[in-house]
Scaffold this motif. Structure first.
Motif, PDB file in Angstrom:
ATOM      1  N   ASP A  44       0.841  -1.213   0.000  1.00 53.79           N
ATOM      2  CA  ASP A  44       0.000   0.000   0.000  1.00 53.79           C
ATOM      3  C   ASP A  44       0.868   1.252   0.000  1.00 53.79           C
ATOM      4  N   ASN A  45       1.969   1.205   0.756  1.00 58.83           N
ATOM      5  CA  ASN A  45       2.900   2.340   0.756  1.00 58.83           C
ATOM      6  C   ASN A  45       3.479   2.581  -0.627  1.00 58.83           C
ATOM      7  N   LEU A  46       3.816   1.497  -1.330  1.00 60.34           N
ATOM      8  CA  LEU A  46       4.392   1.630  -2.664  1.00 60.34           C
ATOM      9  C   LEU A  46       3.371   2.205  -3.647  1.00 60.34           C
ATOM     10  N   GLU A  47       2.102   1.809  -3.501  1.00 60.71           N
ATOM     11  CA  GLU A  47       1.062   2.369  -4.368  1.00 60.71           C
ATOM     12  C   GLU A  47       0.899   3.856  -4.107  1.00 60.71           C
ATOM     13  N   MET A  48       0.963   4.246  -2.839  1.00 55.34           N
ATOM     14  CA  MET A  48       0.875   5.664  -2.502  1.00 55.34           C
ATOM     15  C   MET A  48       2.084   6.415  -3.064  1.00 55.34           C
ATOM     16  N   LEU A  49       3.267   5.818  -2.988  1.00 54.78           N
ATOM     17  CA  LEU A  49       4.471   6.454  -3.513  1.00 54.78           C
ATOM     18  C   LEU A  49       4.354   6.645  -5.018  1.00 54.78           C
ATOM     19  N   GLN A  50       3.810   5.654  -5.708  1.00 59.73           N
ATOM     20  CA  GLN A  50       3.603   5.797  -7.151  1.00 59.73           C
ATOM     21  C   GLN A  50       2.714   6.991  -7.442  1.00 59.73           C
ATOM     22  N   GLN A  51       1.631   7.127  -6.664  1.00 60.44           N
ATOM     23  CA  GLN A  51       0.710   8.237  -6.860  1.00 60.44           C
ATOM     24  C   GLN A  51       1.395   9.572  -6.622  1.00 60.44           C
ATOM     25  N   ILE A  52       2.203   9.621  -5.571  1.00 59.88           N
ATOM     26  CA  ILE A  52       2.936  10.846  -5.242  1.00 59.88           C
ATOM     27  C   ILE A  52       3.857  11.240  -6.393  1.00 59.88           C
ATOM     28  N   LEU A  53       4.553  10.276  -6.947  1.00 57.74           N
ATOM     29  CA  LEU A  53       5.511  10.564  -8.014  1.00 57.74           C
ATOM     30  C   LEU A  53       4.812  10.985  -9.298  1.00 57.74           C
ATOM     31  N   PHE A  54       3.602  10.443  -9.542  1.00 58.93           N
ATOM     32  CA  PHE A  54       2.827  10.896 -10.700  1.00 58.93           C
ATOM     33  C   PHE A  54       2.500  12.376 -10.557  1.00 58.93           C
ATOM     34  N   PHE A  55       2.011  12.753  -9.392  1.00 62.84           N
ATOM     35  CA  PHE A  55       1.676  14.157  -9.152  1.00 62.84           C
ATOM     36  C   PHE A  55       2.926  15.037  -9.256  1.00 62.84           C
ATOM     37  N   LYS A  56       4.030  14.549  -8.691  1.00 64.11           N
ATOM     38  CA  LYS A  56       5.277  15.315  -8.708  1.00 64.11           C
ATOM     39  C   LYS A  56       5.759  15.532 -10.141  1.00 64.11           C
ATOM     40  N   GLU A  57       5.639  14.519 -10.978  1.00 60.29           N
ATOM     41  CA  GLU A  57       6.046  14.610 -12.375  1.00 60.29           C
ATOM     42  C   GLU A  57       5.255  15.683 -13.110  1.00 60.29           C
ATOM     43  N   LEU A  58       4.017  15.894 -12.683  1.00 62.13           N
ATOM     44  CA  LEU A  58       3.150  16.867 -13.342  1.00 62.13           C
ATOM     45  C   LEU A  58       3.271  18.263 -12.736  1.00 62.13           C
ATOM     46  N   GLY A  59       4.223  18.458 -11.818  1.00 58.78           N
ATOM     47  CA  GLY A  59       4.504  19.804 -11.337  1.00 58.78           C
ATOM     48  C   GLY A  59       3.826  20.203 -10.055  1.00 58.78           C
ATOM     49  N   PHE A  60       3.154  19.281  -9.373  1.00 58.91           N
ATOM     50  CA  PHE A  60       2.510  19.621  -8.111  1.00 58.91           C
ATOM     51  C   PHE A  60       3.559  19.706  -7.002  1.00 58.91           C
ATOM     52  N   SER A  61       3.341  20.617  -6.057  1.00 60.91           N
ATOM     53  CA  SER A  61       4.246  20.721  -4.920  1.00 60.91           C
ATOM     54  C   SER A  61       3.926  19.617  -3.922  1.00 60.91           C
ATOM     55  N   LEU A  62       4.866  19.322  -3.039  1.00 56.58           N
ATOM     56  CA  LEU A  62       4.640  18.282  -2.033  1.00 56.58           C
ATOM     57  C   LEU A  62       3.476  18.654  -1.124  1.00 56.58           C
ATOM     58  N   LYS A  63       3.349  19.930  -0.833  1.00 60.17           N
ATOM     59  CA  LYS A  63       2.239  20.394   0.005  1.00 60.17           C
ATOM     60  C   LYS A  63       0.906  20.117  -0.681  1.00 60.17           C
TER      61      LYS A  63
END
Length: 255
Positions: A44-63
């Protein structure tokens, strides 16, 4: 099977430090921590990390990412569909830019003739990869004004604006071997300051202009884009902008 932080870092291609940071800010908290303090990541953590990296790739801030993925209304499938559409759009723009580059190479070799319209195919001022950083530094109102002003321009006017911007970059690139404090460099950087203030609906204070110059060298995306006009240009512009601010402030403060 749970994975240690080093294993996750190697799997993803990121650093252990980055994963530690995600944990510290509450963005990606491992499901388990051993008595010895080792972080253990579940599927589940890895799935969440994948989601985070997708958002990050598209320019979203960590916040922003944290607010989105921990929202009660967050839907993973809907988010993935959004990611896919945005990436397809991004790929389409990149493909168009590559095609424009290929045609430009042939044009410079004399193999074909490009129209002015063809020279700027693929450029799109409506997509700003640094918009989130701008919003965080100068606020939503300033960025919205800039977007509104650009949105009122015709395609031809946007192309002319882009060419004027490139002219300034090329002019500065030609003199980057000079001192950033030289008269020529300061005249060119003044043109850059006035260009930004006259065309984007936002007035840069001297402090903000200096801060922008610092971003040119602190953010590798800025550095890479600017240095396409000449290696070392980003650093040269940053120093010239700091010198411009310093000399202008002295003039303002002088009696």
């Amino acid at each position: 099977m749970a994975m240690k932080v080093k294993e996750v870092a190697e799997l993803v291609g990121t650093s252990v430090r980055t994963l530690h940071h995600y944990d510290e800010i509450g963005l990606l908290i491992p499901d388990e921590t051993t008595e010895a303090g080792y972080r253990l990541y579940s599927d589940d953590n890895l799935e969440m990390l994948q989601q985070i990296l997708f958002f990050k790739e598209l320019g979203f801030s960590l916040k922003q990412i944290k607010e989105i993925v921990y929202s009660p209304t967050f839907d993973r499938l809907e988010a993935l569909s959004l990611h896919r559409n945005m990436l397809l759009e991004k790929r389409s723009r990149i493909d168009q830019m590559v095609e424009t580059i290929d045609k430009t190479i042939k044009h410079l070799k004399g193999e074909i003739h490009m129209t002015n319209e063809e020279k700027f195919a693929g450029f799109d001022f409506s997509h700003n990869p640094y918009e989130q950083e701008a919003r965080e530094r100068w606020g939503d109102e300033a960025v919205d004004r800039s977007n509104e002003k650009l949105g009122r321009l015709t395609k031809e006017e946007q192309q002319a604006l882009g060419e004027r911007m490139n002219q300034i970059y090329r002019r500065l690139a030609e003199m980057r071997h000079l001192s950033p404090q030289s008269q020529a460099a300061q005249e060119a950087i003044k043109d850059w300051y006035e260009f930004l203030n006259n065309n984007f609906g936002h007035h840069y204070t001297l402090e903000a202009f200096k801060g922008l110059g610092q971003m040119y060298v602190e953010d590798e995306r800025f550095t890479q884009n600017i240095d396409q006009f000449g290696e070392g240009l980003a650093l040269f512009m940053s120093k010239a902008m700091a010198a411009f601010v310093g000399s202008t402030e002295k003039i303002v403060k002088s009696p």
